[in-house]
Design an enzyme around this catalytic site. Sequence first.
Site, mmCIF file in Angstrom:
data_model
loop_
_atom_site.group_PDB
_atom_site.id
_atom_site.type_symbol
_atom_site.label_atom_id
_atom_site.label_comp_id
_atom_site.label_asym_id
_atom_site.label_seq_id
_atom_site.Cartn_x
_atom_site.Cartn_y
_atom_site.Cartn_z
ATOM 1 N N GLN A 57 53.626 -2.260 -15.227
ATOM 2 C CA GLN A 57 54.126 -1.084 -15.923
ATOM 3 C C GLN A 57 55.335 -0.437 -15.253
ATOM 4 O O GLN A 57 56.068 0.300 -15.912
ATOM 5 C CB GLN A 57 53.001 -0.053 -16.063
ATOM 6 C CG GLN A 57 51.879 -0.515 -16.984
ATOM 7 C CD GLN A 57 50.779 0.505 -17.110
ATOM 8 O OE1 GLN A 57 49.878 0.558 -16.279
ATOM 9 N NE2 GLN A 57 50.830 1.325 -18.156
ATOM 10 N N ARG A 115 47.661 4.910 -5.311
ATOM 11 C CA ARG A 115 46.940 3.754 -5.834
ATOM 12 C C ARG A 115 47.908 2.936 -6.691
ATOM 13 O O ARG A 115 48.349 3.390 -7.742
ATOM 14 C CB ARG A 115 45.735 4.209 -6.663
ATOM 15 C CG ARG A 115 44.983 3.051 -7.295
ATOM 16 C CD ARG A 115 43.796 3.505 -8.134
ATOM 17 N NE ARG A 115 43.254 2.344 -8.811
ATOM 18 C CZ ARG A 115 43.236 2.162 -10.125
ATOM 19 N NH1 ARG A 115 43.707 3.095 -10.945
ATOM 20 N NH2 ARG A 115 42.749 1.060 -10.637
ATOM 21 N N HIS A 160 45.349 -5.572 -12.108
ATOM 22 C CA HIS A 160 45.520 -4.541 -13.125
ATOM 23 C C HIS A 160 46.141 -5.177 -14.368
ATOM 24 O O HIS A 160 47.268 -4.874 -14.747
ATOM 25 C CB HIS A 160 46.387 -3.392 -12.601
ATOM 26 C CG HIS A 160 46.275 -2.135 -13.413
ATOM 27 N ND1 HIS A 160 46.040 -0.906 -12.853
ATOM 28 C CD2 HIS A 160 46.357 -1.914 -14.755
ATOM 29 C CE1 HIS A 160 46.010 0.018 -13.802
ATOM 30 N NE2 HIS A 160 46.202 -0.577 -14.973
ATOM 31 N N GLU A 205 39.444 -1.462 -14.729
ATOM 32 C CA GLU A 205 38.942 -1.298 -16.090
ATOM 33 C C GLU A 205 38.593 -2.613 -16.788
ATOM 34 O O GLU A 205 39.137 -2.946 -17.849
ATOM 35 C CB GLU A 205 39.962 -0.530 -16.945
ATOM 36 C CG GLU A 205 40.234 0.880 -16.460
ATOM 37 C CD GLU A 205 41.209 1.623 -17.340
ATOM 38 O OE1 GLU A 205 41.223 2.868 -17.278
ATOM 39 O OE2 GLU A 205 41.971 0.970 -18.086
ATOM 40 N N ASN A 348 37.751 5.964 -14.004
ATOM 41 C CA ASN A 348 38.885 6.443 -14.787
ATOM 42 C C ASN A 348 38.355 7.222 -15.983
ATOM 43 O O ASN A 348 37.511 6.717 -16.732
ATOM 44 C CB ASN A 348 39.737 5.278 -15.300
ATOM 45 C CG ASN A 348 40.428 4.520 -14.185
ATOM 46 O OD1 ASN A 348 40.394 4.932 -13.025
ATOM 47 N ND2 ASN A 348 41.053 3.410 -14.522
ATOM 48 N N TYR A 350 39.643 9.788 -19.323
ATOM 49 C CA TYR A 350 40.717 10.389 -20.097
ATOM 50 C C TYR A 350 40.204 11.324 -21.197
ATOM 51 O O TYR A 350 40.721 12.408 -21.376
ATOM 52 C CB TYR A 350 41.582 9.290 -20.729
ATOM 53 C CG TYR A 350 42.456 8.577 -19.727
ATOM 54 C CD1 TYR A 350 43.710 9.071 -19.383
ATOM 55 C CD2 TYR A 350 42.026 7.409 -19.105
ATOM 56 C CE1 TYR A 350 44.518 8.430 -18.454
ATOM 57 C CE2 TYR A 350 42.815 6.761 -18.169
ATOM 58 C CZ TYR A 350 44.064 7.283 -17.846
ATOM 59 O OH TYR A 350 44.844 6.646 -16.909
ATOM 60 N N GLU A 418 41.804 7.466 -12.135
ATOM 61 C CA GLU A 418 42.833 7.745 -13.143
ATOM 62 C C GLU A 418 42.378 8.935 -13.976
ATOM 63 O O GLU A 418 41.209 9.035 -14.341
ATOM 64 C CB GLU A 418 43.080 6.553 -14.083
ATOM 65 C CG GLU A 418 43.817 5.390 -13.458
ATOM 66 C CD GLU A 418 44.088 4.266 -14.458
ATOM 67 O OE1 GLU A 418 44.159 4.550 -15.680
ATOM 68 O OE2 GLU A 418 44.215 3.114 -14.023
#
Length: 511
Positions: A57, A115, A160, A205, A348, A350, A418
Amino acid sequence: MKWKLSEFFWIISVTAVIVIIIFRRCTLYPIGTCSKDDKEQSFPDDFIWGAASSAYQIEGAWNVDGKGESIWDHVCHTDPTKIIDQTNGDTTANSYEFYKEDVRALKNTGFKFYRFSISWPRILPNGSHTNINELGLQYYDNVINELLANGIQPIVTMFHWDLPQALQDFGGMLNPVIVDYFVQYAKLLIEHFGDRIKIWNTFNEPNIFCDYGYGRNLHAPFVNSTGLGPYLCNYHVLLANAKVYRMYHDHYNIDKIGKIGLVLESQFYYPKDPKKPEDVDSANRMIEFWLGQYSHPIFSKTGGYPKVMVDIIRKNSLAEGLSGSRLPVFDEYQKHLIRGTSDFFFLNYYTSSYVEPATTDRYFPKPSLLHDANVFTTQDENWPVAASFWLRSVPDGLRKLLNWIKKEYDNPPVMITENGWTDHGEIEDIGRERYLKDHLKAMQDAILEDGCNVIGHTTWSIIDNFGWTFGYTKRFGLYHVDFTSENKTRTPKNSNKFMRKVIETGKIPSD
């Protein structure tokens, strides 16, 4: 001056109430956190703050200095229509060249750890340890050394999502040999960087990349194997994580300082109607199917998959005419191998959702994880929504999820790896600041009032980046990145100032 009897009793009553309030507040919080300066609202002194990113990313340099092709390189180049704006991570924020800018951004905010992930194909271009790219190792040496020179602890994620395409060509995560390939890759990383890395994440994840990448056909490698692929991927990830965990602690972590484990993602699932037993059962079932498929084998006292998963998937598989379950079965040795193989509960978070029983098959393919779970999820339209349609602010969900983990697994140490919010790139990112403030408060309440063992928080992400299938249409960064500029200019957003104040004071600003 003479006191009336009623005035005397009034003073005594008020004093008693004040004493009771002080006593309750001081006993609700850890020793030493209750004082006149409102210290009870402070995070624990040893609480750690960081930010995160991932290789594909932000790095760019997709084919520079010997790097091999990843599954995301392959998809973005061969079928750009998979990405909403038909962009890719070829250059993105160019952290391969400007990593020192990222470290400067971290330091200016006050973060104590970073991280980030290592690109498997940058280290091993064809996925195999028989072909090591020394220039790839040198790049990550440079990043790690720069972080340490600036007083920032590196936390490394081994995988990742950017699997070498060479490994995907023979099945990727669905082929059992992936376990040995990952173990050899992890061994190389630990031997080369282990003198400087004290916290490792094996996989990021897996419940996302297994289900989206090998089931729902939403992420690379876009394999449509609903109801089977995600479970095979899950099975291999748990075995690979366990073998790397055992290898690390048995052979490399001599001083026992280092920690390692895999990172899980989850929402909290509310029953659509708490008064309906079927909705309550659906919410409990969904969290077991989504989070529990990984957390139960590792953190539970019994090991193995949640019983509700085992029973339902076997029943459905037999009804479909299969001779056995679509869910691979762990034998007793494998249960023992996997159990306990994460030093922290890396989480993580959200957003959250409501859950109710599914009333029709039209919502999902058959077979599939959602069909097996037999649930239908929705969100409250009154919850604030980010630039991403799926991301609504539900801070109470974070607190409830932390309490679920505490109750279910005997309060393990949790590191939130996250937590973040999307915008459209604006510097005045009021929505992100409000989201972070509300979620930090929910996390603080979980620590101080509920006794949840949360040890750190990681903001996703330090800079704007390539957002997988959303391309550059949504931005997660505390720093805005001008992707059109030659130097990929980083500019702090308002939320960056907010996080700096939190870290400096150990408190959430009231203004």
